[in-house]
Design a protein around this motif. Structure first.
Motif, mmCIF file in Angstrom:
data_model
loop_
_atom_site.group_PDB
_atom_site.id
_atom_site.type_symbol
_atom_site.label_atom_id
_atom_site.label_comp_id
_atom_site.label_asym_id
_atom_site.label_seq_id
_atom_site.Cartn_x
_atom_site.Cartn_y
_atom_site.Cartn_z
ATOM 1 N N THR A 1 0.822 -1.212 0.000
ATOM 2 C CA THR A 1 0.000 0.000 0.000
ATOM 3 C C THR A 1 0.851 1.255 0.000
ATOM 4 O OG1 THR A 1 -1.834 -1.107 1.127
ATOM 5 C CG2 THR A 1 -1.739 1.297 1.303
ATOM 6 N N PHE A 2 1.865 1.302 0.854
ATOM 7 C CA PHE A 2 2.653 2.526 0.952
ATOM 8 C C PHE A 2 3.654 2.671 -0.187
ATOM 9 C CE2 PHE A 2 0.614 2.686 4.999
ATOM 10 C CZ PHE A 2 0.500 4.043 5.241
ATOM 11 N N VAL A 3 4.101 1.581 -0.763
ATOM 12 C CA VAL A 3 4.907 1.675 -1.983
ATOM 13 C C VAL A 3 4.085 2.356 -3.084
ATOM 14 C CG1 VAL A 3 5.877 0.318 -3.889
ATOM 15 C CG2 VAL A 3 6.501 -0.214 -1.537
ATOM 16 N N LEU A 4 2.837 1.926 -3.257
ATOM 17 C CA LEU A 4 1.978 2.521 -4.279
ATOM 18 C C LEU A 4 1.593 3.957 -3.915
ATOM 19 C CD1 LEU A 4 -0.337 -0.448 -5.337
ATOM 20 C CD2 LEU A 4 1.906 0.225 -6.217
ATOM 21 N N LYS A 5 1.450 4.241 -2.634
ATOM 22 C CA LYS A 5 1.166 5.616 -2.199
ATOM 23 C C LYS A 5 2.257 6.568 -2.663
ATOM 24 C CE LYS A 5 1.002 8.386 2.094
ATOM 25 N NZ LYS A 5 2.291 9.073 1.920
ATOM 26 N N TYR A 6 3.516 6.186 -2.451
ATOM 27 C CA TYR A 6 4.609 7.067 -2.849
ATOM 28 C C TYR A 6 4.758 7.123 -4.373
ATOM 29 C CZ TYR A 6 5.947 7.426 2.049
ATOM 30 O OH TYR A 6 5.937 7.693 3.400
ATOM 31 N N LEU A 7 4.457 6.051 -5.061
ATOM 32 C CA LEU A 7 4.490 6.083 -6.529
ATOM 33 C C LEU A 7 3.431 7.036 -7.075
ATOM 34 C CD1 LEU A 7 5.031 2.315 -7.461
ATOM 35 C CD2 LEU A 7 6.665 4.194 -7.717
ATOM 36 N N ALA A 8 2.284 7.105 -6.395
ATOM 37 C CA ALA A 8 1.225 8.024 -6.816
ATOM 38 C C ALA A 8 1.577 9.475 -6.497
ATOM 39 C CB ALA A 8 -0.091 7.644 -6.141
ATOM 40 N N GLU A 9 2.339 9.692 -5.428
ATOM 41 C CA GLU A 9 2.673 11.051 -4.993
ATOM 42 C C GLU A 9 3.879 11.638 -5.707
ATOM 43 O OE1 GLU A 9 1.237 10.801 -0.299
ATOM 44 O OE2 GLU A 9 3.345 10.600 -0.821
ATOM 45 N N LEU A 10 4.779 10.780 -6.164
ATOM 46 C CA LEU A 10 6.078 11.247 -6.663
ATOM 47 C C LEU A 10 6.294 10.822 -8.117
ATOM 48 C CD1 LEU A 10 8.027 10.178 -3.460
ATOM 49 C CD2 LEU A 10 7.256 12.499 -4.020
ATOM 50 N N PRO A 11 5.877 11.637 -9.082
ATOM 51 C CA PRO A 11 5.990 11.260 -10.500
ATOM 52 C C PRO A 11 7.418 10.933 -10.949
ATOM 53 C CG PRO A 11 4.568 13.178 -10.236
ATOM 54 C CD PRO A 11 5.205 12.932 -8.902
ATOM 55 N N HIS A 12 8.404 11.653 -10.429
ATOM 56 C CA HIS A 12 9.777 11.394 -10.850
ATOM 57 C C HIS A 12 10.255 10.024 -10.371
ATOM 58 C CE1 HIS A 12 10.232 12.958 -6.778
ATOM 59 N NE2 HIS A 12 11.498 12.560 -6.751
ATOM 60 N N ILE A 13 9.797 9.598 -9.215
ATOM 61 C CA ILE A 13 10.135 8.263 -8.727
ATOM 62 C C ILE A 13 9.406 7.211 -9.553
ATOM 63 C CG2 ILE A 13 10.011 6.700 -6.745
ATOM 64 C CD1 ILE A 13 11.992 8.942 -6.299
ATOM 65 N N TYR A 14 8.134 7.473 -9.829
ATOM 66 C CA TYR A 14 7.337 6.550 -10.649
ATOM 67 C C TYR A 14 8.000 6.338 -12.007
ATOM 68 C CZ TYR A 14 3.618 4.810 -13.634
ATOM 69 O OH TYR A 14 2.894 4.066 -14.534
ATOM 70 N N ARG A 15 8.483 7.405 -12.649
ATOM 71 C CA ARG A 15 9.086 7.277 -13.988
ATOM 72 C C ARG A 15 10.307 6.367 -13.964
ATOM 73 N NH1 ARG A 15 7.521 12.812 -14.349
ATOM 74 N NH2 ARG A 15 9.559 13.508 -13.584
ATOM 75 N N GLU A 16 11.115 6.474 -12.916
ATOM 76 C CA GLU A 16 12.306 5.621 -12.831
ATOM 77 C C GLU A 16 11.930 4.154 -12.610
ATOM 78 O OE1 GLU A 16 15.517 6.436 -13.383
ATOM 79 O OE2 GLU A 16 14.661 8.342 -14.010
ATOM 80 N N VAL A 17 10.922 3.911 -11.770
ATOM 81 C CA VAL A 17 10.464 2.539 -11.558
ATOM 82 C C VAL A 17 9.873 1.980 -12.848
ATOM 83 C CG1 VAL A 17 8.760 1.102 -10.355
ATOM 84 C CG2 VAL A 17 10.078 2.814 -9.087
ATOM 85 N N LEU A 18 9.033 2.760 -13.532
ATOM 86 C CA LEU A 18 8.423 2.310 -14.787
ATOM 87 C C LEU A 18 9.493 1.983 -15.829
ATOM 88 C CD1 LEU A 18 5.926 1.858 -16.564
ATOM 89 C CD2 LEU A 18 6.044 4.294 -17.186
ATOM 90 N N LYS A 19 10.488 2.831 -15.920
ATOM 91 C CA LYS A 19 11.572 2.603 -16.875
ATOM 92 C C LYS A 19 12.244 1.254 -16.621
ATOM 93 C CE LYS A 19 16.024 4.594 -18.303
ATOM 94 N NZ LYS A 19 16.979 5.727 -18.057
#
Length: 476
Positions: free
Chosen positions: A296-314
Motif C-alpha cells: 500500500t505505501f509503496v503505491l502511495k509514494y508512486l502516486a505522490e512522486l511522479p519522478h520516482i514513478y518514472r524511474e520505476v516504470l523505466k
C-alpha cells in the motif's frame, strides 16, 4: 450498550485507577538505576498516549524527555524498556537467547492461539524456530513462488483493477496478499474458502492490539471470536491434509502445510494439529498484515512522486521488453529490479509496516548505565532510527539513493529486525512487493484521489480512507 463499552468503560477504568496513580509513581522512583520514564496510569499504562500521538511522536518525545538510549513505559499491560537507536537495536538483536528471549503480549496470544498455549512461552508455541521453516523461506525455495505470485497478481489486476477508473489500494492489497498466502502455504484457491478464513482473520488483526478488554462491543472481543473461528477452520484443513498424506494422495509439490505435517522433532515426534495451526496463524499475520501495508505505501509514494514513478516504470518496462506477453517473471527478473527495491526500501523507512518487536529479560542486565530487571519486557522500535537525522540526512525526504551501494549504516534500517532473529520472511516480502509493483506500474499511472489523506495507526499505519487512487491506463 456498545457505546458504553467502547467509550465509557475505559474512562471509568482511568477514574477508578486515579487513586493508585501517585502510589505507582512513588514506587517507580525508588529504583534509581531503572531507565527513566513513567509507567503511566495503573492498568492502562500509556496506551492512550501511544494511540493518540502515534508511534513516531510517542517515541521521539520520550527519547527527548527521558533518554535517547533507553526509557521505560507501560503498554499492553506490561512494563517495557524501550531501546533506542542503532546501539539499542544492536544490543537487543545480538543478545537474543543470551540475556533475552522471545515474548508476545498475553492479549495478542489470547487472540491468536489455542487457550492451552496462551500461558506458555513463545518458544513453546511450536515450530517457528525450527530450521526447516527458515529453509523453506530461503531464496532457493522462494524461486518457485515467483511464477505463482506473478500469475495471481496478473489475474488480480485484470479483475480487481483494470475494469475501474478508481480503486482503493489498501483493501485490494489485503485481498491479494491473503489469497496469495492461502495459495502458497496451504494450496487453497477457492475464493469462497479464502473468504471463510479472511473474514474472521480481519477481526483478529484489527483488534488484537486494541485495549485488551474482552467484553461485547469491544474490538478485542471481536478479535477473540475471530481467532476462534480461524483456528476451527484451520483444524479442518490440517486434519483433512493429514488424512490425505497418510493415504498418500499427496506426494508431489508439497506446500508449507504438508512440510509441517511431515517434519519431526529430535525425538521423531510429529507436530500436533494445534501446534501447526498456531504456526500457520503466525505466518498469516506476518505475510498478510505487514506485506499488504508495505504494498500500500509503496503505491502511495508512486502516486505522490511522479519522478520516482518514472524511474520505476523505466526499469520494469526494460525487464518486460525481453519477455513474451504470457511469460511469467523469474528469479533473474527480480534481481534486475534494483531501483524498484531501493524505492520500496525508502517507503519502508518512511512508513514501516511493523513497529518493532518485544523480548523478555531472562536475567538482570545493564545497558547505558541502567538496570533492566529479570522479567521486564523490552521493545526495539523502527521509530528510534528510521527518521533520526543522526542516521538519515533530511529524514522526511523520499530518496531511494540512500540504499545504493552498501546502504544505510548497520542497525539503522530495521523493518525486518536484525541479528540472528531477523525476520525469516524478509525475502518473501521482497518478492511479493516487487512482483505486485511490476504488475501495477506496467498497467497504470496512479493519482491519489485524496491528496492529503490522513494516516492513522493500528498495528500498522493505515490510510484512513483506504488510499483511493485514480487509474490512468497506459496507451497500448
Amino acid at each position: 450498550m456498545e457505546a458504553f463499552f467502547t467509550y465509557v468503560l475505559p474512562i471509568a477504568v482511568l477514574l477508578i485507577s486515579l487513586s493508585l496513580f501517585f502510589l505507582n509513581r512513588k514506587r517507580n522512583s525508588g529504583g534509581s538505576k531503572l531507565p527513566p520514564g513513567t509507567s503511566g496510569w495503573p492498568m492502562v499504562g500509556e496506551n492512550m498516549e501511544f494511540v493518540q500521538s502515534g508511534p513516531q511522536k510517542f517515541i521521539s518525545e520520550r527519547m527527548n524527555k527521558y533518554s535517547p538510549e533507553v526509557f521505560q513505559t507501560s503498554l499492553l499491560g506490561e512494563r517495557l524498556a524501550v531501546f533506542c537507536g542503532a546501539p539499542g537495536n544492536k544490543f537487543l538483536f545480538m543478545n537474543d537467547s543470551k540475556l533475552l528471549t522471545s515474548w508476545w503480549p498475553q492479549s495478542m496470544k489470547k487472540a491468536l492461539l489455542f487457550p492451552s498455549y496462551v500461558d506458555g512461552s513463545v518458544k513453546e508455541v511450536g515450530a517457528l524456530q525450527r530450521s526447516f521453516l527458515h529453509e523453506i523461506l530461503k531464496p532457493e525455495a522462494l524461486k518457485h513462488y515467483i511464477p505463482v505470485m506473478d500469475s495471481m497478481a496478473r489475474e488480480h489486476v485484470k479483475t480487481q483493477w483494470a475494469p475501474f477508473k478508481e480503486v482503493k489500494v489498501f483493501p485490494l492489497s489485503k485481498n491479494y496478499t491473503f489469497a496469495l498466502a492461502c495459495k502458497l502455504f496451504m494450496s487453497i484457491e477457492d475464493p469462497e474458502h479464502v473468504k471463510r478464513l479472511a473474514d474472521p482473520f480481519i477481526l483478529v488483526t484489527s483488534g488484537m492490539f486494541s485495549v485488551p478488554i474482552d467484553l461485547p462491543g469491544m474490538a478485542y472481543n471481536r478479535a477473540i471470536k475471530g481467532g476462534k473461528i480461524v483456528r476451527e477452520e484451520l483444524l479442518k484443513i490440517i486434519t483433512k491434509r493429514r488424512k490425505e498424506l497418510m493415504e498418500k494422495k499427496e506426494t508431489a509439490n508439497q506446500d508449507l502445510l504438508s512440510r509441517m505435517l511431515l517434519v519431526t522433532d529430535e525425538n521423531g515426534q510429529f507436530m500436533n494439529e494445534m501446534e501447526i495451526s498456531n504456526n500457520i496463524i503466525g505466518l498469516l499475520v506476518a505475510s498478510y498484515e505487514t506485506t499488504s501495508t508495505s504494498v500500500t505505501f509503496v503505491l502511495k509514494y508512486l502516486a505522490e512522486l511522479p519522478h520516482i514513478y518514472r524511474e520505476v516504470l523505466k526499469e520494469q518496462m526494460e525487464i518486460a521488453k525481453f519477455k513474451g506477453p504470457d511469460e511469467l517473471l523469474t528469479w533473474e527478473d527480480i534481481q534486475k529490479m534494483k531501483y524498484s527495491w531501493n524505492m520500496a526500501c525508502e517507503a519502508l523507512r518512511l512508513s514501516p509496516p511493523a513497529q518493532g518487536a518485544f523480548r523478555e529479560a531472562i536475567t538482570d542486565f545493564t545497558y547505558a548505565g541502567f538496570t533492566i530487571p529479570k522479567g521486564w519486557k523490552t521493545f526495539w522500535t523502527v521509530h528510534a532510527s528510521h527518521k533520526n537525522p543522526k542516521y538519515f540526512a533530511e529524514p522526511e525526504k523520499f530518496d531511494p539513493s540512500r540504499f545504493e551501494g552498501s546502504g544505510p549504516a548497520p542497525f539503522t534500517f530495521v523493518p525486518f529486525g536484525g541479528g540472528p532473529r531477523m525476520c525469516p520472511g524478509k525475502e518473501y516480502a521482497r518478492l511479493e512487493v516487487l512482483v505486485f509493483m511490476h504488475n501495477i506500474v506496467r498497467n497504470f499511472r496512479l493519482e491519489k484521489a485524496i491528496p492529503n489523506e490522513k494516516i492513522v495507526f493500528h498495528a500498522s499505519p493505515v490510510p484512513m480512507n483506504g488510499l483511493p487512487v485514480r487509474l490512468q491506463p497506459h496507451e497500448k
